[in-house]
Write a protein that holds these residues in place. Structure first.
Motif, PDB file in Angstrom:
ATOM      1  N   GLY A 233     -13.885  28.092  45.264  1.00 13.78           N
ATOM      2  CA  GLY A 233     -13.242  28.815  44.176  1.00 13.78           C
ATOM      3  C   GLY A 233     -13.500  30.310  44.210  1.00 13.78           C
ATOM      4  O   GLY A 233     -13.944  30.866  45.212  1.00 13.78           O
ATOM      5  N   GLU A 234     -13.242  30.931  43.082  1.00 15.50           N
ATOM      6  CA  GLU A 234     -13.365  32.385  42.961  1.00 15.50           C
ATOM      7  C   GLU A 234     -14.824  32.834  42.980  1.00 15.50           C
ATOM      8  O   GLU A 234     -15.671  32.198  42.338  1.00 15.50           O
ATOM      9  CB  GLU A 234     -12.705  32.866  41.671  1.00 15.50           C
ATOM     10  N   PRO A 235     -15.117  33.934  43.664  1.00 18.26           N
ATOM     11  CA  PRO A 235     -16.507  34.432  43.725  1.00 18.26           C
ATOM     12  C   PRO A 235     -17.126  34.683  42.352  1.00 18.26           C
ATOM     13  O   PRO A 235     -18.314  34.406  42.150  1.00 18.26           O
ATOM     14  CB  PRO A 235     -16.382  35.730  44.522  1.00 18.26           C
ATOM     15  N   ASP A 236     -16.362  35.175  41.394  1.00 20.80           N
ATOM     16  CA  ASP A 236     -16.908  35.425  40.054  1.00 20.80           C
ATOM     17  C   ASP A 236     -17.327  34.127  39.375  1.00 20.80           C
ATOM     18  O   ASP A 236     -18.331  34.079  38.666  1.00 20.80           O
ATOM     19  CB  ASP A 236     -15.907  36.172  39.182  1.00 20.80           C
ATOM     20  N   HIS A 237     -16.546  33.076  39.591  1.00 20.66           N
ATOM     21  CA  HIS A 237     -16.867  31.765  39.026  1.00 20.66           C
ATOM     22  C   HIS A 237     -18.151  31.220  39.662  1.00 20.66           C
ATOM     23  O   HIS A 237     -19.035  30.708  38.963  1.00 20.66           O
ATOM     24  CB  HIS A 237     -15.694  30.806  39.264  1.00 20.66           C
ATOM     25  N   VAL A 238     -18.281  31.361  40.982  1.00 20.23           N
ATOM     26  CA  VAL A 238     -19.480  30.917  41.688  1.00 20.23           C
ATOM     27  C   VAL A 238     -20.690  31.702  41.201  1.00 20.23           C
ATOM     28  O   VAL A 238     -21.758  31.136  40.947  1.00 20.23           O
ATOM     29  CB  VAL A 238     -19.305  31.054  43.215  1.00 20.23           C
ATOM     30  N   ARG A 239     -20.529  32.997  41.030  1.00 19.08           N
ATOM     31  CA  ARG A 239     -21.622  33.856  40.556  1.00 19.08           C
ATOM     32  C   ARG A 239     -22.072  33.434  39.152  1.00 19.08           C
ATOM     33  O   ARG A 239     -23.272  33.370  38.871  1.00 19.08           O
ATOM     34  CB  ARG A 239     -21.168  35.317  40.553  1.00 19.08           C
ATOM     35  N   ALA A 240     -21.124  33.122  38.293  1.00 18.05           N
ATOM     36  CA  ALA A 240     -21.461  32.706  36.924  1.00 18.05           C
ATOM     37  C   ALA A 240     -22.250  31.391  36.938  1.00 18.05           C
ATOM     38  O   ALA A 240     -23.229  31.242  36.195  1.00 18.05           O
ATOM     39  CB  ALA A 240     -20.193  32.555  36.088  1.00 18.05           C
ATOM     40  N   TRP A 241     -21.839  30.450  37.783  1.00 21.58           N
ATOM     41  CA  TRP A 241     -22.574  29.185  37.878  1.00 21.58           C
ATOM     42  C   TRP A 241     -23.943  29.391  38.497  1.00 21.58           C
ATOM     43  O   TRP A 241     -24.925  28.760  38.084  1.00 21.58           O
ATOM     44  CB  TRP A 241     -21.774  28.145  38.657  1.00 21.58           C
ATOM     45  N   ALA A 242     -24.053  30.281  39.463  1.00 22.78           N
ATOM     46  CA  ALA A 242     -25.356  30.565  40.075  1.00 22.78           C
ATOM     47  C   ALA A 242     -26.306  31.134  39.022  1.00 22.78           C
ATOM     48  O   ALA A 242     -27.491  30.767  38.972  1.00 22.78           O
ATOM     49  CB  ALA A 242     -25.204  31.524  41.244  1.00 22.78           C
ATOM     50  N   GLU A 243     -25.793  32.008  38.170  1.00 23.45           N
ATOM     51  CA  GLU A 243     -26.619  32.554  37.095  1.00 23.45           C
ATOM     52  C   GLU A 243     -27.032  31.459  36.116  1.00 23.45           C
ATOM     53  O   GLU A 243     -28.178  31.424  35.668  1.00 23.45           O
ATOM     54  CB  GLU A 243     -25.872  33.665  36.365  1.00 23.45           C
ATOM     55  N   ARG A 244     -26.108  30.562  35.820  1.00 24.41           N
ATOM     56  CA  ARG A 244     -26.426  29.456  34.910  1.00 24.41           C
ATOM     57  C   ARG A 244     -27.517  28.570  35.507  1.00 24.41           C
ATOM     58  O   ARG A 244     -28.445  28.150  34.822  1.00 24.41           O
ATOM     59  CB  ARG A 244     -25.170  28.640  34.625  1.00 24.41           C
ATOM     60  N   PHE A 245     -27.417  28.285  36.801  1.00 29.29           N
ATOM     61  CA  PHE A 245     -28.423  27.452  37.460  1.00 29.29           C
ATOM     62  C   PHE A 245     -29.747  28.180  37.621  1.00 29.29           C
ATOM     63  O   PHE A 245     -30.795  27.542  37.749  1.00 29.29           O
ATOM     64  CB  PHE A 245     -27.938  26.967  38.828  1.00 29.29           C
ATOM     65  N   SER A 246     -29.738  29.505  37.613  1.00 31.85           N
ATOM     66  CA  SER A 246     -30.992  30.242  37.781  1.00 31.85           C
ATOM     67  C   SER A 246     -31.889  30.106  36.551  1.00 31.85           C
ATOM     68  O   SER A 246     -33.111  30.215  36.662  1.00 31.85           O
ATOM     69  CB  SER A 246     -30.723  31.717  38.071  1.00 31.85           C
ATOM     70  N   LEU A 247     -31.308  29.853  35.389  1.00 34.13           N
ATOM     71  CA  LEU A 247     -32.111  29.731  34.167  1.00 34.13           C
ATOM     72  C   LEU A 247     -33.099  28.568  34.238  1.00 34.13           C
ATOM     73  O   LEU A 247     -34.290  28.763  34.010  1.00 34.13           O
ATOM     74  CB  LEU A 247     -31.214  29.614  32.940  1.00 34.13           C
ATOM     75  N   PRO A 248     -32.660  27.350  34.563  1.00 31.82           N
ATOM     76  CA  PRO A 248     -33.638  26.259  34.646  1.00 31.82           C
ATOM     77  C   PRO A 248     -34.378  26.215  35.989  1.00 31.82           C
ATOM     78  O   PRO A 248     -35.215  25.349  36.192  1.00 31.82           O
ATOM     79  CB  PRO A 248     -32.786  25.000  34.446  1.00 31.82           C
ATOM     80  N   ALA A 249     -34.086  27.150  36.893  1.00 31.83           N
ATOM     81  CA  ALA A 249     -34.762  27.160  38.192  1.00 31.83           C
ATOM     82  C   ALA A 249     -36.216  27.593  38.073  1.00 31.83           C
ATOM     83  O   ALA A 249     -37.026  27.308  38.954  1.00 31.83           O
ATOM     84  CB  ALA A 249     -34.020  28.064  39.175  1.00 31.83           C
ATOM     85  N   ASP A 250     -36.568  28.258  36.983  1.00 31.93           N
ATOM     86  CA  ASP A 250     -37.948  28.664  36.740  1.00 31.93           C
ATOM     87  C   ASP A 250     -38.685  27.490  36.084  1.00 31.93           C
ATOM     88  O   ASP A 250     -38.209  26.948  35.082  1.00 31.93           O
ATOM     89  CB  ASP A 250     -37.964  29.885  35.813  1.00 31.93           C
ATOM     90  N   PRO A 251     -39.844  27.085  36.632  1.00 38.30           N
ATOM     91  CA  PRO A 251     -40.551  25.927  36.065  1.00 38.30           C
ATOM     92  C   PRO A 251     -40.912  26.090  34.580  1.00 38.30           C
ATOM     93  O   PRO A 251     -40.851  25.112  33.823  1.00 38.30           O
ATOM     94  CB  PRO A 251     -41.825  25.826  36.915  1.00 38.30           C
ATOM     95  N   GLY A 252     -41.248  27.287  34.162  1.00 38.43           N
ATOM     96  CA  GLY A 252     -41.566  27.496  32.752  1.00 38.43           C
ATOM     97  C   GLY A 252     -40.358  27.292  31.864  1.00 38.43           C
ATOM     98  O   GLY A 252     -40.429  26.592  30.843  1.00 38.43           O
ATOM     99  N   ARG A 253     -39.241  27.895  32.256  1.00 35.72           N
ATOM    100  CA  ARG A 253     -38.018  27.730  31.452  1.00 35.72           C
ATOM    101  C   ARG A 253     -37.549  26.277  31.469  1.00 35.72           C
ATOM    102  O   ARG A 253     -37.110  25.742  30.445  1.00 35.72           O
ATOM    103  CB  ARG A 253     -36.927  28.668  31.941  1.00 35.72           C
ATOM    104  N   LEU A 254     -37.665  25.621  32.630  1.00 32.91           N
ATOM    105  CA  LEU A 254     -37.256  24.216  32.696  1.00 32.91           C
ATOM    106  C   LEU A 254     -38.151  23.367  31.796  1.00 32.91           C
ATOM    107  O   LEU A 254     -37.662  22.478  31.097  1.00 32.91           O
ATOM    108  CB  LEU A 254     -37.292  23.704  34.136  1.00 32.91           C
ATOM    109  N   SER A 255     -39.433  23.648  31.786  1.00 33.58           N
ATOM    110  CA  SER A 255     -40.345  22.910  30.900  1.00 33.58           C
ATOM    111  C   SER A 255     -39.942  23.091  29.445  1.00 33.58           C
ATOM    112  O   SER A 255     -39.926  22.119  28.672  1.00 33.58           O
ATOM    113  CB  SER A 255     -41.785  23.390  31.096  1.00 33.58           C
ATOM    114  N   LEU A 256     -39.636  24.314  29.064  1.00 33.94           N
ATOM    115  CA  LEU A 256     -39.194  24.573  27.689  1.00 33.94           C
ATOM    116  C   LEU A 256     -37.920  23.796  27.375  1.00 33.94           C
ATOM    117  O   LEU A 256     -37.815  23.162  26.312  1.00 33.94           O
ATOM    118  CB  LEU A 256     -38.954  26.068  27.477  1.00 33.94           C
TER     119      LEU A 256
END
Length: 120
Positions: free
Chosen positions: A27-50
């Motif tokens: 798909g579109e690069p902007d769409h991929v970038r938005a999903w990558a940012e969304r996935f980056s939030l729970p990628a941190d163990p502290g944030r995922l724990s929360l």
């Protein structure tokens, strides 16, 4: 190979039709970038724990989340600021206490998968 961008059109392929299918799937690069940012939030163990704590137990205050996750209060507050800014969690104030909960349905679905994978 109608979907191959001009800057890659001269590169050889083995299965050209699948390359076009892959490009369409990405798909579109902007769409991929938005999903990558969304996935980056729970990628941190502290944030995922929360997120897991909030998802499994419902609304919790910063101090309670700190005890549950082993993080300090400022680290919990900082993580919640990021999650709130991304629209993943929201706080509900009751007097002087703010309790946070997961409000993003996509994140809730991902957390369901984490829970299912852990127990199943």
């Amino acid at each position: 190979m109608h979907l191959v961008p001009a800057d890659r059109a001269d590169r050889p392929t083995i299965d050209g039709h699948r390359v076009c299918d892959a490009i369409a799937a990405i798909g579109e690069p902007d769409h991929v970038r938005a999903w990558a940012e969304r996935f980056s939030l729970p990628a941190d163990p502290g944030r995922l724990s929360l997120l897991l704590a909030l998802h499994r137990t419902g609304p919790l205050a910063v101090s309670d989340l700190a005890v549950a996750t082993g993080m300090n209060d400022p680290a919990v507050s900082q993580a919640l600021r990021l999650l709130r800014a991304a629209g993943v969690v929201a706080g509900e104030k009751a007097g002087r206490v703010v309790r946070y909960r997961v409000v993003d349905p996509v994140t809730s679905g991902l957390l369901d998968q984490c829970t299912t994978a852990e127990t199943g």
